[in-house]
Design a protein around this motif. Structure first.
Motif, short mmCIF file in Angstrom:
data_model
loop_
_atom_site.label_atom_id
_atom_site.label_comp_id
_atom_site.label_asym_id
_atom_site.label_seq_id
_atom_site.Cartn_x
_atom_site.Cartn_y
_atom_site.Cartn_z
N LEU A 85 0.83 -1.21 0.00
CA LEU A 85 0.00 0.00 0.00
C LEU A 85 0.87 1.26 0.00
O LEU A 85 0.56 2.25 -0.68
CB LEU A 85 -0.92 0.00 1.22
N ALA A 86 1.96 1.22 0.76
CA ALA A 86 2.86 2.37 0.79
C ALA A 86 3.48 2.61 -0.59
O ALA A 86 3.66 3.77 -1.00
CB ALA A 86 3.95 2.15 1.84
N LYS A 87 3.80 1.56 -1.31
CA LYS A 87 4.37 1.71 -2.65
C LYS A 87 3.38 2.40 -3.59
O LYS A 87 3.77 3.22 -4.43
CB LYS A 87 4.80 0.35 -3.20
N ILE A 88 2.11 2.05 -3.45
CA ILE A 88 1.08 2.70 -4.27
C ILE A 88 1.01 4.19 -3.94
O ILE A 88 0.98 5.05 -4.82
CB ILE A 88 -0.29 2.02 -4.05
N CYS A 89 0.97 4.50 -2.64
CA CYS A 89 0.92 5.90 -2.23
C CYS A 89 2.16 6.66 -2.69
O CYS A 89 2.07 7.81 -3.14
CB CYS A 89 0.79 6.00 -0.70
N HIS A 90 3.30 6.02 -2.60
CA HIS A 90 4.55 6.66 -3.03
C HIS A 90 4.53 6.96 -4.51
O HIS A 90 4.93 8.05 -4.97
CB HIS A 90 5.73 5.75 -2.66
N HIS A 91 4.04 6.01 -5.29
CA HIS A 91 3.98 6.19 -6.75
C HIS A 91 3.06 7.36 -7.12
O HIS A 91 3.39 8.15 -8.02
CB HIS A 91 3.48 4.91 -7.41
N HIS A 92 1.94 7.48 -6.42
CA HIS A 92 0.97 8.53 -6.73
C HIS A 92 1.18 9.79 -5.88
O HIS A 92 0.37 10.72 -5.97
CB HIS A 92 -0.45 8.01 -6.54
N GLN A 93 2.23 9.81 -5.06
CA GLN A 93 2.56 10.94 -4.19
C GLN A 93 1.40 11.31 -3.26
O GLN A 93 1.02 12.47 -3.12
CB GLN A 93 2.99 12.15 -5.01
N LEU A 94 0.86 10.27 -2.61
CA LEU A 94 -0.24 10.47 -1.66
C LEU A 94 0.30 10.50 -0.24
O LEU A 94 1.08 9.62 0.15
CB LEU A 94 -1.26 9.33 -1.77
N PRO A 95 -0.11 11.46 0.59
CA PRO A 95 0.29 11.46 1.99
C PRO A 95 -0.15 10.18 2.70
O PRO A 95 -1.21 9.62 2.40
CB PRO A 95 -0.43 12.67 2.56
#
Length: 488
Positions: A85-95
């Motif tokens: 999940l963190a990788k997804i957020c990192h890819h989309h630059q989500l806090p």
């Protein structure tokens, strides 16, 4: 560009309405739908929520700060899911905002820029208990009370007690402590190792995978870098903790004093005498009166110490004898002793219910707790000056504190709809924090920096230390995705 960013007029915490009800989650764009679809591919439909009630629940803690809900809440079940999940957020630059039990007191879970809240309650396993080595590894959904319940037949316990039944990983994230810290230390002294998921999904073991020595001189102390980081450097997914043997005997006592000075002087002298006291808590006359009214008790309405001793029966006699002599020399009276668990529970009820007793002084009002900590020798001066400040400014702020380690709280009860009182409380808390800093203390002993104390942190540690912290943050989280807007 950060997806899920809201209209400018709602991006400022000062302009946001309570509980964020003015914020509207919109899933109209294909990009947002794709992100949610990616999150659901990891945690399933039941593991991802965009419902307003769920988001509001995860946008607030126990502080006075306004609710600022995330745009999405995810409920991972394992470190692998957290990483994905963190990788997804990192890819989309989500806090990314970690969430344990929501018992914090400094607004640390508010989603200032929207983003994804990682609610870790489903990761609730006690993983590795080593009774003979006095340590245990737990996931972030395990709470303090839950762990001690698990340990009840082992003869061991985890003594760090912040009052609330908080998540142990959350306690590590805020460097929590509480009533037993004078004897057993804070979370900082009791965490041996951490598993942390960084902003890009990388999994770090701060002391090495599976390692749990009682001490180490190996390299930089990465474990304590993350203890107290408040979710701004990574998501703590496991913590390895020190355990202690349950004492053979426990004795509690309460003692009244003629003045704040005499009560705090007794505290200092008891510690200077080398008494290994387990808890020594101070309540001022205003707080004792509130507790009497709230719990139908009859303690003398004077400054009061609540004490607890742990050890063998023989050592208990010596501890009690020395403490009685010191307190009597300082004018202590109205001693009440309790040995069995039920009696000790009744004796400590006043201290445990202090927050609610303070709120009951002014029904319908809100409460905010200060959290300064000073060297023990400066306690008498700062508490006396603080009492004078409260009285001269006509403020309701009963005092309760872990005076054994120099930490005390003014529970400020105020009407949030009275702008004059709000401003007077704000000015008081600033004066109190700076009074502590002037006495070589800290603005926060155990609650953390969160939202409200960032300027005080700069005053406390200085601009160079802040720049070093920012450098560490930039190295571990270059996109500033981990709980942005907190601490720094």
């Amino acid at each position: 560009m950060i997806l899920f960013r809201h209209a400018l007029r709602f991006s400022s915490p000062r302009l946001q309405l309570a509980c964020g009800r003015c914020r509207r989650y919109s899933a109209k764009t294909g990009a947002v739908e794709r992100v949610i679809s990616e999150l659901r591919s990891v945690s399933g439909d039941e593991g991802v929520s965009v419902g307003l009630a769920v988001r509001e629940q995860h946008g607030r803690d126990e502080s006075v700060h306004r609710c600022q809900p995330p745009d999405v809440v995810v409920f991972p079940r394992s470190v692998d899911e957290v990483s994905a999940l963190a990788k997804i957020c990192h890819h989309h630059q989500l806090p990314i905002i970690p969430f344990g039990t929501g018992t914090g007191l400094e607004g640390g879970v508010g989603a200032l820029q929207g983003g994804v809240c990682f609610s870790l309650r489903k990761m609730d396993q006690v993983l590795d208990l080593h009774q003979e080595d006095f340590d245990v590894t737990v996931e972030p959904g395990v709470t303090r009370k839950g762990l001690n319940s698990y340990l009840r037949d082992t003869g061991l316990w985890f003594p760090v007690d912040p009052g609330a039944d908080a998540s142990l990983c959350g306690m590590a994230a805020t460097s929590a402590s509480g009533t037993n810290a004078v004897r057993y230390g804070t979370m900082r002294e009791n965490v041996l190792n951490l598993e942390v998921v960084l902003a890009d999904g990388t999994v770090l073991h701060t002391a090495g995978r599976g390692r749990r020595p009682r001490k180490t001189s190996a390299g930089y102390n990465l474990t304590n870098l993350f203890v107290g980081s408040e979710g701004t450097l990574g998501i703590i997914t496991k913590t390895t903790l020190r355990l202690y043997g349950i004492p053979e005997s426990m004795v509690s006592a309460v003692c009244s004093f003629p003045s704040v000075q005499s009560a705090v002087d007794s505290t200092v002298q008891i510690l200077q005498a080398g008494v290994p006291i387990a808890r020594i808590e101070f309540l001022d006359d205003v707080m004792i009166n509130a507790c009497n009214r709230f719990n139908n008790l009859s303690y003398a309405v004077t400054p009061t110490l609540f004490l607890e001793f742990h050890g063998s029966s023989r050592s208990m006699e010596e501890q009690v004898s020395i403490t009685e002599e010191i307190t009597r020399d300082n004018g202590g009276s109205d001693f009440a002793w309790a040995e069995d668990e039920e009696s000790r529970g009744r004796l400590w009820k006043a201290r445990h219910d202090a927050w609610y007793a303070a709120l009951a002084l002014r029904p319908g009002c809100k409460a905010y707790s200060t959290d300064v900590c000073v060297p023990i020798s400066r306690l008498p001066q700062i508490i006396v000056e603080t009492k004078e400040d409260l009285i001269s400014n006509n403020l309701t702020g009963p005092i309760a504190g872990h005076v054994g380690d120099g930490n005390f709280h003014c529970i400020m009860v105020l009407d949030p709809n009275d702008p004059d009182e709000v401003e007077r409380v704000h000015s008081f808390t600033e004066r109190l924090a700076r009074r502590a800093l002037a006495m070589d203390g800290t603005c926060t002993g155990e609650h953390g920096i969160g939202l409200g104390k960032r300027a005080l942190l700069r005053e406390e540690v200085g601009p160079l230390a802040i720049e070093v912290m920012k450098g560490l943050k930039a190295t571990l989280d270059p996109k500033n995705l981990m709980n942005p807007g907190k601490v720094l």
